[in-house]
Write an enzyme that holds these catalytic residues in place. Structure first.
Site, PDB file in Angstrom:
ATOM      1  N   GLU A   1       0.835  -1.213   0.000  1.00 57.43           N
ATOM      2  CA  GLU A   1       0.000   0.000   0.000  1.00 57.43           C
ATOM      3  C   GLU A   1       0.864   1.256   0.000  1.00 57.43           C
ATOM      4  O   GLU A   1       0.769   2.081   0.919  1.00 57.43           O
ATOM      5  CB  GLU A   1      -0.889   0.021   1.250  1.00 57.43           C
ATOM      6  CG  GLU A   1      -1.823  -1.149   1.410  1.00 57.43           C
ATOM      7  CD  GLU A   1      -2.510  -1.150   2.781  1.00 57.43           C
ATOM      8  OE1 GLU A   1      -2.021  -0.500   3.718  1.00 57.43           O
ATOM      9  OE2 GLU A   1      -3.542  -1.812   2.900  1.00 57.43           O
ATOM     10  N   PRO A   2       1.713   1.442  -0.988  1.00 61.14           N
ATOM     11  CA  PRO A   2       2.564   2.634  -0.968  1.00 61.14           C
ATOM     12  C   PRO A   2       1.790   3.893  -1.364  1.00 61.14           C
ATOM     13  O   PRO A   2       0.888   3.842  -2.187  1.00 61.14           O
ATOM     14  CB  PRO A   2       3.634   2.326  -2.017  1.00 61.14           C
ATOM     15  CG  PRO A   2       2.970   1.383  -2.958  1.00 61.14           C
ATOM     16  CD  PRO A   2       1.932   0.616  -2.178  1.00 61.14           C
ATOM     17  N   GLY A   3       2.131   4.995  -0.745  1.00 62.01           N
ATOM     18  CA  GLY A   3       1.536   6.273  -1.130  1.00 62.01           C
ATOM     19  C   GLY A   3       2.654   7.276  -1.373  1.00 62.01           C
ATOM     20  O   GLY A   3       3.024   7.601  -2.491  1.00 62.01           O
ATOM     21  N   ARG A   4       3.276   7.688  -0.268  1.00 62.75           N
ATOM     22  CA  ARG A   4       4.312   8.706  -0.295  1.00 62.75           C
ATOM     23  C   ARG A   4       5.445   8.394  -1.294  1.00 62.75           C
ATOM     24  O   ARG A   4       5.891   9.269  -2.018  1.00 62.75           O
ATOM     25  CB  ARG A   4       4.915   8.803   1.110  1.00 62.75           C
ATOM     26  CG  ARG A   4       5.934   9.893   1.288  1.00 62.75           C
ATOM     27  CD  ARG A   4       6.688   9.712   2.610  1.00 62.75           C
ATOM     28  NE  ARG A   4       5.860   9.370   3.733  1.00 62.75           N
ATOM     29  CZ  ARG A   4       5.333  10.258   4.576  1.00 62.75           C
ATOM     30  NH1 ARG A   4       5.568  11.533   4.428  1.00 62.75           N
ATOM     31  NH2 ARG A   4       4.596   9.854   5.591  1.00 62.75           N
TER      32      ARG A   4
ATOM     33  N   ARG B   1       2.629  19.882   6.643  1.00 66.72           N
ATOM     34  CA  ARG B   1       3.620  18.971   7.226  1.00 66.72           C
ATOM     35  C   ARG B   1       4.680  19.677   8.082  1.00 66.72           C
ATOM     36  O   ARG B   1       5.018  19.181   9.153  1.00 66.72           O
ATOM     37  CB  ARG B   1       4.282  18.111   6.135  1.00 66.72           C
ATOM     38  CG  ARG B   1       3.265  17.284   5.326  1.00 66.72           C
ATOM     39  CD  ARG B   1       3.917  16.223   4.470  1.00 66.72           C
ATOM     40  NE  ARG B   1       4.446  15.142   5.267  1.00 66.72           N
ATOM     41  CZ  ARG B   1       5.715  14.966   5.533  1.00 66.72           C
ATOM     42  NH1 ARG B   1       6.614  15.770   5.009  1.00 66.72           N
ATOM     43  NH2 ARG B   1       6.111  13.972   6.289  1.00 66.72           N
TER      44      ARG B   1
ATOM     45  N   CYS C   1      -2.700  33.183  10.481  1.00 68.78           N
ATOM     46  CA  CYS C   1      -2.503  33.736  11.826  1.00 68.78           C
ATOM     47  C   CYS C   1      -2.136  32.650  12.829  1.00 68.78           C
ATOM     48  O   CYS C   1      -2.909  32.334  13.742  1.00 68.78           O
ATOM     49  CB  CYS C   1      -3.759  34.454  12.261  1.00 68.78           C
ATOM     50  SG  CYS C   1      -4.227  35.694  11.074  1.00 68.78           S
TER      51      CYS C   1
END
Ligand code: LLP
Length: 400
Positions: free
Chosen positions: A246-249, A285, A328
């Site tokens: 299940e790779p994403g990044r 991030r 802000c």
């Protein structure tokens, strides 16, 4: 000059995981949570990918992108009944379950519909993936999965259900994981469990080893898919198990940059702030995980061409700055304490490795419309998500 510029640029994605893991002929389910634009998903589907989803919304996207539902795996600790029914209607491949209570609910729903479903139990192998505490999932004290001792009891209790057919083991230890060793440890434990379960009479045919493979946020820290596969593949070859990843990044992160425009340069005490039109609402991030994203002006003098995407290059003539957004919150920054070539109002800055967990984690905080997404293929560009307008911001509040 004051026109909004912030945009994500994505290139056609590589599918290198499939090559590195080819000896075990895996099903690669792209983790939609990392990058969900349906035009990107369509490209991955065309390359043969399945999808890893965690919500009804993600499943909707996967189906819209034309995925074969049998190649969809569905994770998440809190699937609602409508989400489960949506997934059953779609005929997805696997439900990855995380608790006894969830599995009991699945059994009830499946029996009620007299519809069989395939289920994998997410086990928590209690390994330390050595990553950020917010993205550590394979240790005992997280909300994910059940521990190994409990897994056998779960099979005793549910493993013979005729409708919710418990046939797989699922692992996902965290993200990003920069070394192969935590996988080796976790997979070793899972294989031990599978052997035991098979001895107990349960027909396990699938092992899903999850995602978490790292991406190159810095050039000196970029593990290749081969470096994982070299250690993992020998463990799995000959196991007789269907392998799912299940790779994403690792697929999406380096396929995308966030381009943002300098609004002002401001001196604050000893510090110089480069205030840009992108913000934590576009790329959260850095604010959330202190994550490092290499940032550099899109155009700069030749002497400033960076030799690599390192931590902080401090080339002669550069200036130490914080690249910050207009939101802000003092945590609203994209890059902190970096040596950049001098920039001025109007200059574009590229923030790298933003293709994963970038746009997908965007918010509308401070009523900021989301950025555009642009797909780059060779020298061609195509908008695959238009820049949002103010009207988009209030649409769901109207005509009530
Ligand atoms: N499978 C499961 C069950 C997951 O929970 C995840 C990510 C993946 C696969 C995909 O992991 P990947 O290959 O993309 O590393 N927002 C954080 C990352 C959260 C990851 C959550 N789960 C970040 O920006 O670093």
């Amino acid at each position: 000059m004051s026109k909004p510029a912030k945009s994500f640029f994505l290139i056609v994605l590589s599918f290198i995981a499939a090559v590195a893991f080819a000896p075990v002929n895996p099903l690669i389910c792209f983790s939609i949570k990392s990058c969900q634009n349906i035009h990107i998903l369509e490209r991955l589907v065309a390359l043969g990918a399945g999808m890893d989803v965690v919500s009804g919304g993600e499943l909707y996207r996967a189906i819209r992108a034309g995925v074969d539902p049998a190649k969809v795996v569905y994770a998440g600790v809190g699937k609602t009944d409508p989400e489960i029914i949506q997934a059953l209607d779609a005929g997805i491949g696997w439900f990855n379950v995380e608790s006894e209570a969830e599995l009991a609910n699945l059994c009830t729903i499946a029996a009620g519909r007299r519809q069989q479903m395939r289920v994998a139990l997410r086990v928590n192998p209690d390994v330390d993936p050595k990553t950020h505490r917010h993205t550590t999932t394979g240790k005992k004290e997280t909300k994910f999965g059940v521990d190994l001792e409990r897994a056998r009891r779960v099979f005793e209790q549910f493993g013979r259900d005729p409708w919710a057919r418990l046939r797989g083991i699922h692992l996902h230890i965290g993200s990003p994981v920069f070394q192969a060793e935590p996988y080796v440890e976790a997979i070793g434990k899972a294989l031990g469990l599978i052997e035991q379960l098979r001895r107990d009479g349960f027909a396990i045919d699938t092992l899903n080893i999850g995602g978490g493979y790292a991406a190159g946020y810095r050039d000196d820290q970029t593990p290749t898919f081969e470096s994982y596969a070299r250690k993992i593949v020998p463990m799995l070859a000959g196991s007789g198990l269907r392998i799912i990843l299940e790779p994403g990044r690792s697929i999406a992160a380096n396929a995308g940059i966030l381009v943002t425009r300098t609004q002002f340069v401001k001196q604050g005490g000893d510090k110089q702030f480069v205030i840009v039109d992108g913000a934590m609402t576009d790329l959260i991030r850095p604010a959330l995980y202190d994550a490092f994203h290499f940032a550099w002006p899109v155009r700069c003098d030749e002497r400033f061409v960076p030799p690599s995407r390192g931590a902080d290059l401090a080339l002669p003539g550069t200036v130490e700055v914080d690249v910050v957004g207009p939101v802000c919150e003092s945590s609203d920054y994209l890059a902190k304490g970096r040596h950049l070539p001098p920039v001025q109002r109007g200059d574009l800055i590229a923030v790298f490795t933003a293709g994963a967990y970038g746009f997908v984690m965007a918010s509308h905080y401070n009523s900021r419309p989301n950025a555009a997404e642009v797909l780059v293929t060779g020298d061609q560009m195509r908008t695959i998500r238009r820049r949002e307008t103010y009207e988009d911001l209030t649409k769901a509040e109207e005509n009530l």
